[in-house]
Design a protein around this motif. Sequence first.
Motif, mmCIF file in Angstrom:
data_model
loop_
_atom_site.group_PDB
_atom_site.id
_atom_site.type_symbol
_atom_site.label_atom_id
_atom_site.label_comp_id
_atom_site.label_asym_id
_atom_site.label_seq_id
_atom_site.Cartn_x
_atom_site.Cartn_y
_atom_site.Cartn_z
ATOM 1 N N GLU A 82 15.978 20.825 8.409
ATOM 2 C CA GLU A 82 17.332 21.261 8.726
ATOM 3 C C GLU A 82 17.407 22.785 8.813
ATOM 4 O O GLU A 82 18.068 23.350 9.686
ATOM 5 C CB GLU A 82 18.279 20.741 7.637
ATOM 6 C CG GLU A 82 19.734 20.729 7.971
ATOM 7 C CD GLU A 82 20.040 19.984 9.251
ATOM 8 O OE1 GLU A 82 19.222 19.141 9.675
ATOM 9 O OE2 GLU A 82 21.102 20.281 9.843
ATOM 10 N N ARG A 85 15.808 23.984 11.896
ATOM 11 C CA ARG A 85 16.655 23.718 13.043
ATOM 12 C C ARG A 85 17.699 24.830 13.195
ATOM 13 O O ARG A 85 17.985 25.272 14.302
ATOM 14 C CB ARG A 85 17.324 22.356 12.890
ATOM 15 C CG ARG A 85 17.940 21.877 14.158
ATOM 16 C CD ARG A 85 18.227 20.401 14.102
ATOM 17 N NE ARG A 85 17.035 19.623 14.338
ATOM 18 C CZ ARG A 85 16.496 18.769 13.489
ATOM 19 N NH1 ARG A 85 17.052 18.560 12.319
ATOM 20 N NH2 ARG A 85 15.405 18.128 13.814
ATOM 21 N N SER A 88 15.796 27.963 14.388
ATOM 22 C CA SER A 88 15.309 27.784 15.746
ATOM 23 C C SER A 88 16.434 27.811 16.772
ATOM 24 O O SER A 88 16.294 28.381 17.851
ATOM 25 C CB SER A 88 14.547 26.466 15.821
ATOM 26 O OG SER A 88 14.147 26.210 17.128
ATOM 27 N N THR A 89 17.529 27.192 16.418
ATOM 28 C CA THR A 89 18.660 27.163 17.339
ATOM 29 C C THR A 89 19.164 28.569 17.642
ATOM 30 O O THR A 89 19.338 28.950 18.796
ATOM 31 C CB THR A 89 19.823 26.345 16.747
ATOM 32 O OG1 THR A 89 19.370 25.033 16.485
ATOM 33 C CG2 THR A 89 20.990 26.308 17.701
ATOM 34 N N SER A 92 16.429 30.570 19.664
ATOM 35 C CA SER A 92 16.244 30.256 21.075
ATOM 36 C C SER A 92 17.442 30.724 21.890
ATOM 37 O O SER A 92 17.340 30.949 23.080
ATOM 38 C CB SER A 92 15.996 28.768 21.277
ATOM 39 O OG SER A 92 17.195 28.059 21.171
ATOM 40 N N GLY A 95 16.362 33.718 23.199
ATOM 41 C CA GLY A 95 15.070 33.636 23.874
ATOM 42 C C GLY A 95 13.889 33.809 22.951
ATOM 43 O O GLY A 95 12.786 34.082 23.405
ATOM 44 N N PHE A 96 14.111 33.647 21.678
ATOM 45 C CA PHE A 96 13.016 33.783 20.725
ATOM 46 C C PHE A 96 12.417 32.428 20.379
ATOM 47 O O PHE A 96 13.123 31.436 20.326
ATOM 48 C CB PHE A 96 13.510 34.455 19.435
ATOM 49 C CG PHE A 96 13.498 35.953 19.502
ATOM 50 C CD1 PHE A 96 14.298 36.626 20.412
ATOM 51 C CD2 PHE A 96 12.678 36.686 18.660
ATOM 52 C CE1 PHE A 96 14.295 38.004 20.484
ATOM 53 C CE2 PHE A 96 12.669 38.072 18.718
ATOM 54 C CZ PHE A 96 13.471 38.739 19.631
ATOM 55 N N ASP A 97 11.130 32.443 20.116
ATOM 56 C CA ASP A 97 10.464 31.247 19.641
ATOM 57 C C ASP A 97 10.076 31.414 18.186
ATOM 58 O O ASP A 97 10.184 32.506 17.625
ATOM 59 C CB ASP A 97 9.215 30.965 20.485
ATOM 60 C CG ASP A 97 9.574 30.349 21.820
ATOM 61 O OD1 ASP A 97 10.535 29.558 21.860
ATOM 62 O OD2 ASP A 97 8.920 30.677 22.814
ATOM 63 N N ILE A 98 9.608 30.326 17.619
ATOM 64 C CA ILE A 98 9.265 30.326 16.200
ATOM 65 C C ILE A 98 7.780 30.107 16.014
ATOM 66 O O ILE A 98 7.235 29.118 16.485
ATOM 67 C CB ILE A 98 9.995 29.184 15.474
ATOM 68 C CG1 ILE A 98 11.492 29.283 15.678
ATOM 69 C CG2 ILE A 98 9.652 29.185 14.001
ATOM 70 C CD1 ILE A 98 12.103 30.480 15.044
ATOM 71 N N LEU A 99 7.152 31.012 15.329
ATOM 72 C CA LEU A 99 5.745 30.839 14.998
ATOM 73 C C LEU A 99 5.662 30.451 13.533
ATOM 74 O O LEU A 99 6.261 31.108 12.677
ATOM 75 C CB LEU A 99 4.981 32.135 15.231
ATOM 76 C CG LEU A 99 3.469 31.988 15.212
ATOM 77 C CD1 LEU A 99 3.002 31.248 16.443
ATOM 78 C CD2 LEU A 99 2.816 33.355 15.152
ATOM 79 N N ILE B 98 0.901 27.882 15.036
ATOM 80 C CA ILE B 98 1.799 26.861 15.553
ATOM 81 C C ILE B 98 3.074 27.488 16.103
ATOM 82 O O ILE B 98 3.770 28.215 15.400
ATOM 83 C CB ILE B 98 2.218 25.904 14.424
ATOM 84 C CG1 ILE B 98 1.004 25.281 13.766
ATOM 85 C CG2 ILE B 98 3.164 24.835 14.951
ATOM 86 C CD1 ILE B 98 0.227 24.394 14.674
ATOM 87 N N ARG B 115 8.860 26.871 29.002
ATOM 88 C CA ARG B 115 8.575 28.258 28.667
ATOM 89 C C ARG B 115 7.228 28.369 27.972
ATOM 90 O O ARG B 115 6.432 29.248 28.255
ATOM 91 C CB ARG B 115 9.683 28.792 27.755
ATOM 92 C CG ARG B 115 10.006 30.230 28.026
ATOM 93 C CD ARG B 115 11.211 30.704 27.262
ATOM 94 N NE ARG B 115 11.252 30.229 25.889
ATOM 95 C CZ ARG B 115 12.287 30.360 25.088
ATOM 96 N NH1 ARG B 115 13.392 30.942 25.542
ATOM 97 N NH2 ARG B 115 12.265 29.926 23.862
#
Lengths: 338, 338
Positions: A82, A85, A88-89, A92, A95-99, B98, B115
């Motif tokens: 949760e 989430r 991440s929400t 994004s 425009g960012f991602d999660i490493l 990851i 993407r």
Amino acid sequence: MRVTIKDVANKAQVSPSTVSRVIAGNGRIGKDTILRVRQVLDELGYHPHHAAQGLAKRTTCTLGIILPRTPDDVFSNFFFPELIRGISTRASRSGFDILMATGSLAQEERESLTRMVRGGRVDGVVLLSSRLEDPLIRLLEEEQFPYVLIGRNDYSASTLSVDTDNIRAAYELTQHLIAQGNQRIGFVAGPANMIVNRDRLEGYRKAMEEAGYPVQNEWIIDGELLQQSGFRAISMLMELEDRPTALVVIDDGVCFGVLRGLGELGYHVPQDISLAAFNNIALSELSTPSLTSIDIGTYQLGYTAAHQLLLLLAGEEKAKSRFIIPHRLVVRESSLRK
Amino acid sequence: MRVTIKDVANKAQVSPSTVSRVIAGNGRIGKDTILRVRQVLDELGYHPHHAAQGLAKRTTCTLGIILPRTPDDVFSNFFFPELIRGISTRASRSGFDILMATGSLAQEERESLTRMVRGGRVDGVVLLSSRLEDPLIRLLEEEQFPYVLIGRNDYSASTLSVDTDNIRAAYELTQHLIAQGNQRIGFVAGPANMIVNRDRLEGYRKAMEEAGYPVQNEWIIDGELLQQSGFRAISMLMELEDRPTALVVIDDGVCFGVLRGLGELGYHVPQDISLAAFNNIALSELSTPSLTSIDIGTYQLGYTAAHQLLLLLAGEEKAKSRFIIPHRLVVRESSLRK
DNA sequence: TCCCTTTGTGCAAGCGCTTGCTCACCTGAT
DNA sequence: ATCAGGTGAGCAAGCGCTTGCACAAAGGGA
């Protein structure tokens, strides 16, 4: 072969720089040129190569997360998805991602983080930690790397952090139990080196003190409830002359263990003893009895953490460094004395 | 400023290429040079810049994961962290990280994946999916992008996948219930478009048929147990003339709901009805009654998926494309008829 | 008509790293 | 003494993108 900016440029009869500027949306480009380039852009399904872009712009558009180690922090497991989430929400949305990195050992954990930070893999880090002495925090501080803490620390007041007011939450939870007529209330604690544990204990104590009810030391037990030792503790607690009529439990997951232990000993909840816990995980509602719990707004916690970190990265002046997510007492069966 | 390979080169009195080769460990470098460079390397705490390396080597050392959407796939939530841990552990063993993406909407999910793939952000993707028609699979197939599926699909036999033998598992679970003396056994299903659901149903049917026990259609109910509709279904089921004496439940999380529903209706488990489910999440052991469940080896599932994907990326010839992780029946109170 | 802006586009350098190729040097066999 | 072959290291191009700067063309005021 991957389609590059050059391919687009060729097909649109312009130079790569122009294409780049069209994408970026800055720079002075003729109206029809823009249209033409855009056309080709999605005709070819172009996506900028991330590494190349990162290299040129000196930015990665990536946030790092360290997944807490299992043995250390079992119960964050239950609300971790949760939290992710939420993070991440928000991420994004920019425009960012999660490493994400794990380490089973403290050593590996540290290495993962180092690789992330020194290797320029991420722009900022979301740290999920509430250990008193966290080597990861130290690392980030030394590197002067942007990060946000979910939880709190005692290092520096300027650390950006997002947290629950655990003292207050525990205070309210205890008050609720008191309002139900309980006078002798115990506390099932988590690992001693977690700040969250300390805070919740403090809130509990405060409420008891304010109500004028004494707290016995034997009422505060260690909650390694997934282990045998936990059962023993529970059993000893229940054999006390003046045993508590209610327990505040550090976490819903642990509370499941307590519930189980009590059941095996032949006690009924809430008839024989009331239970109230924290975090309000999905299954708390479905157990029998259902669990009274403090909902800490897990998703919101993650969302806000990401939000503040992104603001920091964008260079926004931060008004304050500590953000408190409101919690909510969810009363269910486990604490309702008939 | 970040320390670059040039800095190291300068300090060690060699060229950047030499440093690069020392790190890579290939190329012919003098013994003393290696030593000298190594020395400087950790003196300066050098870490290669990931983007630059990726650009030059055309590889990212990153695996992508799409986190399943909540409303679609609630219960994977409960074992997701464990799965990730498996993937992540294996990945980091090969120096891979990851990258994780979510999307609340199918649209966003697709964009995230695009993407990742077109932007060259990852070398391969671990897909956690068992929907019958998965647009993400289609996307990856079209792009011819390396991926591994946790679960299975019906597109192509050559897809690399790691899975539980769900038919077999359901068969065994049902057999266990039969061995306990149950003849009328029902099935609480999950979303109809998930293959895992279909498979488990099949295994259940097979076991029933083999035992010569008929299956009534009314015994198979939909398990949106976290909703009201679920309770209604349970209640109707229990009012049947020839109601089942046991239920196979698609997932432990759902089983918690069933347990709750039955409790509210005044039924006791396992006295009035037995329950057995899948996935063996952490809390199954702690509920009262504790849940009989198929342990699917969640960690192993993740680990193996990552392992196979990495082999694929390394260009190893794959002997087969489908890997089955052994499951294990864990018998607990919910199915033990006294 | 001339010159100064403004507008639209391209050139080329550079982000930090890898790698094919070249080259200088040093062996040891002839 | 000569030279083939091996050894150690550097040069420079290039990965795909961004961006400061130069420059050509067009527009407008004197």
